[in-house]
Design an enzyme around this catalytic site. Structure first.
Site, PDB file in Angstrom:
ATOM      1  N   SER A 122     -64.406  -7.990  19.543  1.00 18.71           N
ATOM      2  CA  SER A 122     -64.697  -6.278  19.607  1.00 18.71           C
ATOM      3  C   SER A 122     -64.591  -5.280  21.215  1.00 18.71           C
ATOM      4  CB  SER A 122     -65.495  -6.007  19.129  1.00 18.71           C
ATOM      5  OG  SER A 122     -66.138  -4.692  18.784  1.00 18.71           O
ATOM      6  N   TYR A 146     -74.567  -5.760  19.929  1.00 23.06           N
ATOM      7  CA  TYR A 146     -74.103  -5.850  18.875  1.00 23.06           C
ATOM      8  C   TYR A 146     -72.723  -6.295  19.876  1.00 23.06           C
ATOM      9  CZ  TYR A 146     -69.561  -6.140  16.707  1.00 23.06           C
ATOM     10  OH  TYR A 146     -68.317  -6.397  16.019  1.00 23.06           O
ATOM     11  N   LYS A 150     -70.784 -10.285  21.196  1.00 17.73           N
ATOM     12  CA  LYS A 150     -69.731 -10.804  21.394  1.00 17.73           C
ATOM     13  C   LYS A 150     -68.972 -11.185  23.046  1.00 17.73           C
ATOM     14  CE  LYS A 150     -68.494  -9.869  16.670  1.00 17.73           C
ATOM     15  NZ  LYS A 150     -68.125 -11.023  16.013  1.00 17.73           N
TER      16      LYS A 150
HETATM   17  N1  UFG Z   1     -67.871   9.189  12.747  1.00 18.64           N
HETATM   18  C1  UFG Z   1     -68.343  10.710  12.117  1.00 18.64           C
HETATM   19  N2  UFG Z   1     -69.196  10.593  10.584  1.00 18.64           N
HETATM   20  C2  UFG Z   1     -69.598   9.007  10.141  1.00 18.64           C
HETATM   21  C3  UFG Z   1     -68.896   8.136  10.545  1.00 18.64           C
HETATM   22  C4  UFG Z   1     -68.561   8.547  11.964  1.00 18.64           C
HETATM   23  O1  UFG Z   1     -68.200  11.439  12.403  1.00 18.64           O
HETATM   24  O2  UFG Z   1     -69.995   9.514   8.928  1.00 18.64           O
HETATM   25  C5  UFG Z   1     -67.368   8.896  13.435  1.00 18.64           C
HETATM   26  C6  UFG Z   1     -67.972   8.239  14.823  1.00 18.64           C
HETATM   27  O3  UFG Z   1     -69.496   8.592  15.105  1.00 18.64           O
HETATM   28  C7  UFG Z   1     -67.334   7.937  15.994  1.00 18.64           C
HETATM   29  C8  UFG Z   1     -65.750   7.844  15.161  1.00 18.64           C
HETATM   30  O4  UFG Z   1     -65.814   8.446  13.522  1.00 18.64           O
HETATM   31  O5  UFG Z   1     -67.152   8.690  16.733  1.00 18.64           O
HETATM   32  C9  UFG Z   1     -65.779   6.191  14.288  1.00 18.64           C
HETATM   33  O6  UFG Z   1     -67.196   5.873  13.969  1.00 18.64           O
HETATM   34  P1  UFG Z   1     -66.703   4.771  12.913  1.00 18.64           P
HETATM   35  O7  UFG Z   1     -68.095   3.839  12.794  1.00 18.64           O
HETATM   36  O8  UFG Z   1     -65.666   4.461  12.297  1.00 18.64           O
HETATM   37  O9  UFG Z   1     -66.083   3.636  13.914  1.00 18.64           O
HETATM   38  P2  UFG Z   1     -66.752   2.887  15.885  1.00 18.64           P
HETATM   39  O10 UFG Z   1     -65.786   3.849  16.864  1.00 18.64           O
HETATM   40  O11 UFG Z   1     -68.036   3.015  15.536  1.00 18.64           O
HETATM   41  O12 UFG Z   1     -67.091   1.543  15.076  1.00 18.64           O
HETATM   42  C10 UFG Z   1     -65.698   0.368  16.486  1.00 18.64           C
HETATM   43  C11 UFG Z   1     -66.552  -0.886  15.394  1.00 18.64           C
HETATM   44  C12 UFG Z   1     -67.382  -2.166  16.047  1.00 18.64           C
HETATM   45  C13 UFG Z   1     -67.558  -1.775  17.480  1.00 18.64           C
HETATM   46  C14 UFG Z   1     -67.150  -0.261  17.876  1.00 18.64           C
HETATM   47  C15 UFG Z   1     -67.395   0.383  19.486  1.00 18.64           C
HETATM   48  O13 UFG Z   1     -65.613  -0.424  13.888  1.00 18.64           O
HETATM   49  O14 UFG Z   1     -67.400  -2.187  15.814  1.00 18.64           O
HETATM   50  O15 UFG Z   1     -66.548   0.779  17.687  1.00 18.64           O
HETATM   51  O16 UFG Z   1     -68.151   1.565  20.090  1.00 18.64           O
HETATM   52  F1  UFG Z   1     -68.326  -2.240  17.804  1.00 18.64           F
END
Ligand code: UFG
Length: 334
Positions: A122, A146, A150
């Site tokens: 990841s 998490y 990894k």
């Molecule tokens: N976000 C919102 N509202 C929501 C959900 C997400 O504003 O309801 C924002 C988050 O704060 C973030 C962006 O959208 O800024 C993306 O969030 P996600 O939850 O879709 O994905 P992440 O970037 O958090 O997650 C990804 C991978 C994980 C990994 C992570 C590392 O899915 O496996 O990046 O930062 F661990």
């Protein structure tokens, strides 16, 4: 690349979101797929491709017997817990499964003399990278258990590879989204935390509004920027990784993204266009642990594996996810 022949592949976590799409791509490419999964976080409805064996990685002896009997040429390891905030609250749960059970799998593989391994890593191993787009040489700096789990597995693989015990490809996924364009499989989480799924379920009426977590980031529009990759392109990258290992390639690590980022606001705008629903959005405070910008440098996978994405288009990613969502009943059951 090389001779076209059928490869026997074991996929752990093959009932999950990414594993099930990979199983489909491998079967469609003429390979023999055996899925093992304990169905702890996934849906049996995604088990459409390959043979299925209910097996828990914690049962190392059974795992060994199974691998010795089936003799796969490659093991692809998807089975893991993936919810970042949960890993902060329950680190041992994450280390036990993501690290401990991977050790059991590697140990069973070693006893069964299986040496080719494709690992689901990841972008979380980078934490908050100092340079973006981030390349594969950037240091490990995870900010959650998490991501740490990894990174730990990658270090173990590196040492095993140096000792000649294994050859592996580790694929560092950025933000995986989308669904099978043929509509057979897709994400099936009851309470998704990911942006695109939350937005689409809000458009569907399952949530009253979508929250934007933080609008004061040092980014062009103040919201976080991510590199969204279509799950079918990611699946194709696994096929390339497997061909690479089977052709004798040495152990490698690759970023999996498109090399371009979209802000949360941009994703929301596209989701509104694709769905035709002007769903309610509320701007709230930052979510802990979110890096402002995560974009992959993708030169390595393009050059060394010949990765050529087919679905590098945010609208298409959201459209395929939307089509899948609309097929699901309320509550997320296909
Ligand atoms: N976000 C919102 N509202 C929501 C959900 C997400 O504003 O309801 C924002 C988050 O704060 C973030 C962006 O959208 O800024 C993306 O969030 P996600 O939850 O879709 O994905 P992440 O970037 O958090 O997650 C990804 C991978 C994980 C990994 C992570 C590392 O899915 O496996 O990046 O930062 F661990």
């Amino acid at each position: 690349m090389g001779l076209k022949r059928t490869i026997k592949v074991v996929i752990t976590g093959g009932a999950g979101y990414i594993g099930s799409h990979v199983a489909k791509v491998l079967v469609r490419s003429g390979h023999e797929v055996i899925v093992i999964d304990n169905l702890s976080t996934s849906q049996s409805t995604n088990l459409r491709y390959g043979e299925f064996w209910p097996l828990d990685l914690a049962e190392e002896d059974r795992l060994y017997e199974f691998l010795k009997e089936r003799e796969p040429q490659v093991v692809m390891h998807f089975a893991a817990f993936i919810v970042v905030p949960e890993s902060v609250d329950h680190p041992l749960k994450y280390y036990y499964n993501n690290v401990g059970n991977t050790l059991r799998l590697l140990s069973a593989m070693q006893k069964a003399n299986i040496k080719n391994f494709v690992f689901s890593s990841s972008a979380a191993v980078y934490g908050i990278p100092e340079v973006v787009p981030v390349d594969e040489e950037a240091p490990f700096n995870p900010i959650s258990p998490y991501g740490e789990s990894k990174a730990m597995v990658e270090k173990i693989l590196r040492d095993m590879s140096k000792a000649g015990e294994i050859r592996y490809v580790s694929l560092r996924y950025f933000n995986v989204a989308g669904a099978d364009p043929e509509g057979e499989i897709g994400p099936a989480y009851n309470q998704p935390t990911h942006l695109i799924l939350r937005a689409l379920k809000t458009a569907k009426g399952e949530y009253p509004f979508l929250e934007i977590f933080g609008t004061d980031y040092p980014t062009p529009d103040g919201t976080c920027v991510r590199d969204y990759i279509h799950v079918m392109d990611l699946a194709a990258a696994h096929l390339l990784a497997m061909d690479y290992l089977i052709s004798g390639g040495d152990s490698q690590v690759f970023n999996c993204g498109y090399g371009r980022g979209y802000s949360v606001r941009e994703v929301v705008a596209v989701a509104k266009v694709v769905t035709g629903v002007d769903f309610e959005v509320k701007e709230t405070s930052r979510r802990p642990g979110d890096p402002p910008i995560l974009i992959a440098k993708t030169d390595k996978i393009r050059t060394l594996l010949g990765f050529r994405p087919e679905f590098d288009d945010l609208s298409l990613i959201i459209k395929h996810t939307w089509e899948w969502e609309r097929r699901l009943g309320k509550g997320g059951k296909p």
